[in-house]
Scaffold this motif. Structure first.
Motif, PDB file in Angstrom:
ATOM      1  N   ALA A  76      -5.151  10.633   5.602  1.00 15.89           N
ATOM      2  CA  ALA A  76      -6.503  10.697   5.549  1.00 15.89           C
ATOM      3  C   ALA A  76      -7.001  10.109   4.278  1.00 15.89           C
ATOM      4  N   ALA A  77      -6.493  10.228   3.012  1.00 18.98           N
ATOM      5  CA  ALA A  77      -6.590   9.455   1.805  1.00 18.98           C
ATOM      6  C   ALA A  77      -6.481   7.970   2.131  1.00 18.98           C
ATOM      7  N   TYR A  78      -5.348   7.720   2.843  1.00 19.28           N
ATOM      8  CA  TYR A  78      -4.809   6.294   3.035  1.00 19.28           C
ATOM      9  C   TYR A  78      -5.846   5.435   3.508  1.00 19.28           C
ATOM     10  N   LEU A  79      -6.147   6.189   4.667  1.00 13.61           N
ATOM     11  CA  LEU A  79      -7.145   5.523   5.580  1.00 13.61           C
ATOM     12  C   LEU A  79      -8.720   5.314   4.841  1.00 13.61           C
ATOM     13  N   ALA A  80      -8.851   6.243   4.122  1.00 10.33           N
ATOM     14  CA  ALA A  80     -10.035   6.029   3.228  1.00 10.33           C
ATOM     15  C   ALA A  80     -10.199   4.930   2.351  1.00 10.33           C
ATOM     16  N   ARG A  81      -9.234   4.631   1.848  1.00 10.11           N
ATOM     17  CA  ARG A  81      -8.806   3.494   0.963  1.00 10.11           C
ATOM     18  C   ARG A  81      -9.012   2.257   1.717  1.00 10.11           C
ATOM     19  N   ARG A  82      -8.439   2.415   2.974  1.00 10.76           N
ATOM     20  CA  ARG A  82      -8.749   1.076   3.566  1.00 10.76           C
ATOM     21  C   ARG A  82      -9.805   0.736   4.106  1.00 10.76           C
ATOM     22  N   ILE A  83     -10.971   1.684   4.497  1.00 20.25           N
ATOM     23  CA  ILE A  83     -12.110   1.705   4.718  1.00 20.25           C
ATOM     24  C   ILE A  83     -12.967   1.034   3.573  1.00 20.25           C
ATOM     25  N   VAL A  84     -12.749   1.442   2.356  1.00 18.75           N
ATOM     26  CA  VAL A  84     -13.424   0.976   1.264  1.00 18.75           C
ATOM     27  C   VAL A  84     -13.118  -0.647   1.111  1.00 18.75           C
TER      28      VAL A  84
ATOM     29  N   ASN B 147     -12.197  -2.546   3.001  1.00 16.83           N
ATOM     30  CA  ASN B 147     -13.043  -3.547   4.274  1.00 16.83           C
ATOM     31  C   ASN B 147     -14.500  -3.540   3.803  1.00 16.83           C
ATOM     32  N   LEU B 148     -14.912  -2.614   3.240  1.00 15.00           N
ATOM     33  CA  LEU B 148     -16.353  -2.587   3.159  1.00 15.00           C
ATOM     34  C   LEU B 148     -16.627  -3.534   1.928  1.00 15.00           C
ATOM     35  N   THR B 149     -15.760  -3.678   0.971  1.00 12.03           N
ATOM     36  CA  THR B 149     -16.088  -4.375  -0.144  1.00 12.03           C
ATOM     37  C   THR B 149     -15.526  -5.603  -0.505  1.00 12.03           C
TER      38      THR B 149
ATOM     39  N   LEU C  57      -6.603  -7.789   9.007  1.00 11.55           N
ATOM     40  CA  LEU C  57      -7.395  -7.981   7.905  1.00 11.55           C
ATOM     41  C   LEU C  57      -8.541  -8.593   8.574  1.00 11.55           C
TER      42      LEU C  57
END
Lengths: 195, 195
Positions: free
Chosen positions: B135-143, B145-147, B177
DNA sequence: ACAGAACGATGAACTAGCTTAAGAAAAACA
DNA sequence: TGTTTTTCTTAAGCTAGTTCATCGTTCTGT
């Protein structure tokens, strides 16, 4: 005294707890009232709490190099929220968690959660299920970011959370959906005009 | 007989298991050889296994309405992989999981995992930690992608996984990517030329 | 109830990244 | 080893989405 029944329902939906364990769990959480614009988590500080929203609305966001704000996650009634990287690994946060409305939350601190997980089977299971659900949810979000256009992402969100969409500030929703506020404004108003 | 030491290391890094529990865990996994292009998971079928890559490379991907392939996740040696939504909730998969090279994996089926979690504290903890890390890893990936811009996402990935980047087919990396293969080609070759 | 601040709409000019197409290079397998 | 298939490169034209600037509207706190 707040009505905790939505919280209890939320937990029951994840795993079955004995009455004693439900009691232990509830006792580990504190009820906190939060004013609009108040920050629960800030970059640089370790996220101490896992948060459940009893009433109100929050978003977590980061600020990039250019000073732009990007909403990472929303939470309204019956949603969970934190900076998971910070909370799970107990490292300094990179996200803000801010109240969008005057709100009431339940929060548990990392140490109390750890104690519950270490000492009790059912509660350990609960937190495992929560983590599994989070991971599965985040994976779905990544898929929709990779496969959908801006308009499709908005439509999906609006269809899924028709109530929530009304309540959120547009600038926060736009950045959550990975587009500018201006473009979201356009999408919405094009839609109205077509009718 | 395969050398399982990377797997054992991987587990030890997450939580401490008694020798007996490590043995039980290992016994629950099967070693499987997989040929390049072989599919481990397909849309429509429930993902039966959680997969650990001992040797080789995989990617999971979806195909959108327009027939375009989007890589959701990579896994090379010492990485874990599945269609988490399908595996966790035991619902039909939406993703393909395909071998990019001839590979050797360890796999555990959902039922065996469930048994381990239900019967054993340490092993339940292991799977909880795995879910939390995911979950923590996926959250970093979302960040990210957003930024980040396309080029920044590529640079980040290349810096983080310099070995892996060489090995992956470019079309799969590009879609992971969130850009076209042509655009990734451009980014890479502009970079070379600047030197 | 009002002043100030935050938020949303709109439009024109712009650009990051996409599409299409065609050839070159590399890898797969017989 | 040669042949077939897959992958990568390049370039021109295009478009989804951004940026910037301005104005109207809606909150919000006192």
């Amino acid at each position: 005294m707040e009505d905790l029944s939505p919280f209890i329902e939320n937990i029951n939906h994840k795993t079955r707890l004995s009455p004693e364990n439900m009691e232990r769990l509830i006792t580990a959480f504190q009820v906190v009232k939060v004013k609009r614009k108040q920050l629960l988590i800030q970059p640089g500080f370790v996220a101490k709490y896992r948060i459940y929203v009893l009433k109100g609305a929050f978003h977590s966001y980061v600020i990039d190099d250019k000073g732009n704000e990007h909403t990472i996650q929303f939470a309204v009634e019956d949603w969970w929220l934190s900076d998971y990287n910070s909370y799970i690994h107990q490292t300094p946060a990179t996200q803000f968690v801010e109240a969008l409305e005057n709100s009431i939350i339940l929060q548990i601190d990392h140490q109390a959660e750890q104690q519950l997980k270490d000492s009790n089977w059912e509660l350990a299971t609960l937190f495992r299920v929560m983590a599994e659900h989070s991971a599965a949810y985040l994976a779905r979000r990544i898929v929709s970011n990779l496969t959908q256009s801006a308009e499709e992402r908005y439509n999906e969100f609006a269809a899924k959370y028709p109530q929530v969409v009304q309540r959120l500030p547009q600038y926060a929703l736009a950045s959550y959906l990975n587009m500018t506020r201006e473009f979201l404004s356009k999408i919405r108003n094009d839609k109205v005009r077509k009718k």
